[in-house]
Design an enzyme around this catalytic site. Structure first.
Site, PDB file in Angstrom:
ATOM      1  N   HIS A 608      40.565  25.804  34.953  1.00 28.10           N
ATOM      2  CA  HIS A 608      39.911  26.860  35.737  1.00 28.10           C
ATOM      3  C   HIS A 608      39.663  26.381  37.167  1.00 28.10           C
ATOM      4  CE1 HIS A 608      38.965  28.513  31.670  1.00 28.10           C
ATOM      5  NE2 HIS A 608      39.236  29.650  32.302  1.00 28.10           N
ATOM      6  N   SER A 610      41.566  26.607  41.481  1.00 33.36           N
ATOM      7  CA  SER A 610      42.182  27.600  42.367  1.00 33.36           C
ATOM      8  C   SER A 610      43.658  27.801  42.056  1.00 33.36           C
ATOM      9  CB  SER A 610      41.995  27.190  43.830  1.00 33.36           C
ATOM     10  OG  SER A 610      42.733  26.022  44.126  1.00 33.36           O
ATOM     11  N   THR A 611      44.294  26.858  41.378  1.00 34.48           N
ATOM     12  CA  THR A 611      45.691  27.067  40.976  1.00 34.48           C
ATOM     13  C   THR A 611      45.771  28.174  39.930  1.00 34.48           C
ATOM     14  OG1 THR A 611      46.161  24.724  41.402  1.00 34.48           O
ATOM     15  CG2 THR A 611      47.755  25.954  40.061  1.00 34.48           C
ATOM     16  N   HIS A 612      44.820  28.181  38.989  1.00 36.40           N
ATOM     17  CA  HIS A 612      44.775  29.273  38.013  1.00 36.40           C
ATOM     18  C   HIS A 612      44.519  30.609  38.714  1.00 36.40           C
ATOM     19  CE1 HIS A 612      43.719  31.760  34.604  1.00 36.40           C
ATOM     20  NE2 HIS A 612      42.483  31.916  35.071  1.00 36.40           N
ATOM     21  N   ASP A 779      45.491  37.282  33.505  1.00 36.28           N
ATOM     22  CA  ASP A 779      44.593  36.146  33.262  1.00 36.28           C
ATOM     23  C   ASP A 779      45.110  35.218  32.162  1.00 36.28           C
ATOM     24  OD1 ASP A 779      42.305  34.575  33.588  1.00 36.28           O
ATOM     25  OD2 ASP A 779      41.171  35.732  32.110  1.00 36.28           O
ATOM     26  N   GLN A 831      48.140  27.021  20.148  1.00 38.17           N
ATOM     27  CA  GLN A 831      48.889  27.999  20.932  1.00 38.17           C
ATOM     28  C   GLN A 831      49.432  29.125  20.045  1.00 38.17           C
ATOM     29  OE1 GLN A 831      49.565  28.270  24.442  1.00 38.17           O
ATOM     30  NE2 GLN A 831      47.755  26.960  24.323  1.00 38.17           N
TER      31      GLN A 831
END
Length: 885
Positions: A608, A610-612, A779, A831
């Site tokens: 979480h 700034s790349t996300h 998201d 996953q």
């Protein structure tokens, strides 16, 4: 009266039998015979030998070549000379028939809403003091138009004829007041009830060039509808009459058809109430009077607010109804009303808005029927039945017996599951299921479901009623869309993952508290910040050239920007969508805002950060470029979506909501353990934005637009909170996917995207659902990225969950997701659980709307990859061969 009467036969074959002219009586009784028909009337004795009835009716007549012979023919058939008229003459009509060849008796079909009506030939009454070219002009105009024409020479005969025939058009001579007062005649006709649907025309004298035209207001005040400037041309008279027929007469004809509708309303069993747009009562039917105990005179003209209201309806409930119908939507549900006696009764109510003048809602039609659950309603139901069957006592008794013996109550759900010793007595002492939900002011569609269940309970066996009680208890919960996980044989990865993401917290008491500090000014490696989008380093510009592709590699941008990808990608994307132009702010202000937002993302978080945020912004921009999404949203929606994606995780601490709630953190206390992080992201983003005008991107937009934009941004960010994940997906499927699929498969549908998006734009609620779905998919789009990116994101989120589990163990907090223990966790298995439980259905629904074949192909490939790793019992993220490479 001793003299023998004289007999005259007109050219048309009508026999007028008249007493001798020497009679001393001014009024004599005369019989007019035509075939076998005998009519009686009063005649006036005159000096002339051609005295006739004061009112004549002709069905058809061949027009003579000139006005002179026409007058002569009328006199020969009994036409009265003006000079011999007296104001006392009055009679009923005598019909003559000279020829049937020119009679035009035809009907016309007229459509009024769903009603099909038959309009019969128009009847016209001519009121003239004497015969002249003008009266003859109207006479022959009626003949040409196929109207039935009657003529009266005196005020008395005119009124008598109108009351007998109810003519649709009345033409009154207003040229000279010497013989009679035309306005008095009009007023006397208007005083009668049938005149409501009559059109009265005044014939006024022609004005000379030097005269000023008089006002028409006195004529309107007297009751006239129109005025006709004196013109004896048959064509002019014909044109005037035909215009009246197709205008006022046709409209009045349709209005008269309302009598049939009101008759139906007066005799129907459902209570009907019609109010104005301001909720002033305009109509109630007898069934409404019986139900509520009022009479019409006490209700019509009063506002609904003036009548006593039941205190069982909450204010919010009433506001919801009003808001619903004001939008033009039909509302139906259960409503409490107070009768004149003061009793509260429960009603099934259906309120339908009706569009009227100006295309606005002008009426609300309410249909009401009793919902027989309480004693007042039952007594009223019984009373209604007795009224209905007053002539049949046995039937009335039978009806009453059925009402008394209907099943009223059902077992309390709590008692069903208890093992109390007095369980057998439950069959005799049962609680009303509806009574338990009276406090619930829920609306359709759940209201409809509950009403159906309660109706089914009324006559159901006790076992069925008990089962329906359990259904009602389930429907009370607000978590209708949240699946309930089993406790046995459940995959621990799925249980832990879902529990950790969808619960705000375990609410376990602990002496420990976790309070993270907000890092408002995170340090970054220095890199020149561009002044404009064109002023960026070449290596970054080259990467950004590919930003419109779904396969864009955000991690490469992260590397070349020293973990500041959001500013650079934001400038490029915002410029592409014209955000600065929409917000009326400079590029420098937008750049400064992006810097501030990115500075408040924690670079120390593995996931979480700034790349996300940049990744979610990229996905959102990609979705906005799809035709159906673009066509369904406005420019404001696009700007709101891009801003929401940028700020959606600002100041994220790298811990879940459950962790913060269990730790009793500052934010959890502030936001009452509800959507803690999502509420914080939006609140902080707006605080940072409005703190300084240097980076306040909203400073130049007007207040209303700002509020709309702000609400859209908040709604989208809150939609990323996972506790309502299934609610958002289900609403999207039911409101967007299913109607769209129905339209596309309809045989009358052309399958046009334009029609589909136009329908969506007509419903703002649907636009909201699309925006929510879009940011949710953006998201969590990691499983739909190319495999290399998907693996990287999986490793990052797992590391963040590992760190949370480590901290929970260190602080003695409840471990929210035990499977995310770095020593034992299988990342492929986690996953697979995440894709199975959250991703597949949501992206299937989103793909059905936006058409995303590239994403769905990546998802299938990635799922296959994780399944292969799981089958090999690998805990690593790559196959052994890939690791060796």
């Amino acid at each position: 009266m001793g003299c023998a009467p004289s007999i005259h036969v007109s050219h048309s074959g009508v026999i007028y039998c008249r007493d001798s002219e020497e009679s001393n009586s001014p009024h004599q009784t005369t019989t007019i015979s035509q075939g076998t028909t005998t009519l009686h009337g009063l005649f006036v004795k005159t000096d002339a030998a051609d005295s006739i009835p004061s009112v004549l009716a002709y069905q058809s007549r061949q027009p003579p070549p000139s006005a002179g012979p026409r007058r002569k023919e009328r006199r020969e058939s009994g036409g009265a000379s003006a000079r011999s008229r007296t104001p006392h003459c009055c009679s009923v009509e005598a019909e003559t028939q000279t020829s049937s060849s020119s009679a035009k008796v035809s009907t016309t079909e007229v459509q009024v809403g769903p009603m099909r009506l038959t309009q019969y030939p128009i009847q016209v009454l001519l009121v003239f003091a004497k015969e002249d070219n003008q009266s003859n002009g109207f006479w022959w105009a009626c003949d040409r138009a196929g109207y039935r024409c009657h003529i009266a020479w005196t005020p008395e005969s005119a009124l008598e004829c109108f009351l007998d025939k109810h003519q649709e058009i009345i033409v009154i001579d207003h040229r000279n007041s010497k013989y009679f007062d035309a306005e008095d005649i009009c007023r006397s006709i208007r005083a009668t009830e049938p005149s409501e649907h009559a059109v009265i025309l005044a014939v006024v004298p022609r004005i000379s060039a030097d005269q000023e035209e008089t006002s028409v207001l006195p004529l309107l005040d007297a009751g006239f509808n129109r005025q006709f400037m004196e013109n004896s041309s048959i064509t002019a008279c014909y044109n005037e009459l035909v215009q009246i027929e197709h205008g006022e007469v046709r409209s009045q004809f349709k209005l008269r058809a309302c009598n049939a509708v009101f008759t139906a309303l007066d005799h129907c069993q459902e209570a009907v109430e019609i109010t104005s747009e301001d909720h002033v009562i305009q109509y109630v039917n007898p069934a409404f009077e019986r139900m509520m105990g009022y009479c019409k005179g006490e209700l019509i003209g009063k506002e609904l607010t003036e009548l006593p209201k039941s205190d069982k309806n909450s204010a919010d409930f009433l506001d919801n109804i009003n808001t619903f119908i004001k939008k033009g939507k039909e509302w139906q549900g259960i409503y409490y009303a107070r009768r004149k006696s003061g009793d509260s009764i429960q009603q099934h109510v259906k309120i339908t808005p009706v569009v009227g003048q100006g295309g606005q809602i002008r009426h609300f039609v309410s249909l009401k029927r009793l919902h027989c659950t309480n004693e007042n309603n039952k007594q009223l139901c019984k009373s209604h039945r007795e009224d209905k069957y007053t002539g049949d006592n046995s039937q009335s008794e039978s009806s009453s017996y059925k009402c008394k013996n209907r099943r009223k109550d059902s077992v309390d759900v709590k008692s069903i599951t208890s093992q109390s010793s007095d369980a057998p007595s439950l069959q005799t002492r049962r609680y009303s299921s509806m009574a338990r939900i009276h406090s619930m002011t829920i609306e359709a569609p759940i209201t409809k479901v509950i009403n159906i269940i309660n109706a089914a309970q009324e006559n159901s066996p006790i076992t069925v009623a008990e089962a329906l009680d359990r259904v009602l208890e389930i429907l009370r919960t607000t978590e209708l869309y949240s699946p309930q996980l089993g406790t046995k044989d459940e995959d621990p990865h799925t249980s832990d993952l879902v529990g950790g993401l969808m619960n705000d917290g375990l609410r376990r008491l602990s002496g420990n508290e976790y309070v993270f500090s907000k890092n408002m000014n995170l340090s970054h490696t220095h890199l020149p910040v561009p002044n404009t989008i064109n002023d960026v380093p070449p290596c970054i510009a080259q990467l950004l050239d590919n930003e419109e592709s779904w396969d864009f590699n955000i991690f490469e941008l992260e590397a070349v920007t020293n973990k500041r990808p959001l500013v650079y990608l934001g400038l490029k994307v915002f410029a592409r969508f014209g955000v600065s132009e929409f917000l009326n702010c400079s590029e420098a202000t937008l750049r400064a805002w992006l810097q501030v937002i990115e500075a408040n993302y924690h670079s120390s978080n593995s996931y979480h950060n700034s790349t996300h945020a940049a990744d979610v912004l990229h996905a959102t921009a990609f979705f906005l470029g799809k035709d159906r999404v673009k066509g369904s949203l406005d420019h404001l929606d696009e700007v709101a979506a891009l801003i929401a994606a940028t700020i959606h995780d600002v100041d994220h601490p790298g811990r879940t909501n459950s962790f913060l709630c269990n730790a009793g953190s500052e934010l959890a206390v502030l936001y009452n353990d509800t959507a803690v992080l999502e509420s914080h992201h939006t609140a902080l983003a707006f605080q940072l934005t409005t703190k300084d005008s240097k980076y306040n991107i909203f400073k130049n937009i007007d207040r209303n637009r700002y509020r709309t934009l702000r609400q859209a941004i908040i709604d989208m960010v809150l939609a990323t909170e996972m506790t309502k994940h299934f609610e958002h997906v289900n609403k999207f499927v039911n409101s967007i996917n299913k109607p769209m699929a129905s339209e596309e498969t309809s045989p009358h549908s052309e399958g046009s995207n334009t029609d589909c998006t136009a329908n969506i734009k007509n419903f703002p609620d649907n636009q909201t659902l699309i925006k929510r779905m879009m940011i949710k998919c953006a998201d969590v789009a990691n499983p739909c990225r190319p495999l290399e990116l998907c693996i990287e994101w999986a490793g990052r989120i797992s590391e963040e969950y590992f760190a949370q589990t480590d901290e929970e163990k260190r602080q003695g907090l409840p471990v929210v997701m035990p499977v995310f223990d770095r020593n034992t966790c299988s990342i492929p298995k986690s996953q697979i659980s995440f894709i199975d439980y959250f991703i597949t259905d949501m992206f299937d629904a989103w793909d059905a709307f936006a058409h995303l074949p590239v994403l769905m192909q990546h998802l299938a490939n990635n799922y296959k990859h994780w399944k292969t790793l799981d089958d090999l019992k690998c805990k690593s993220l790559r196959l052994p061969s890939e690791n060796n490479n």
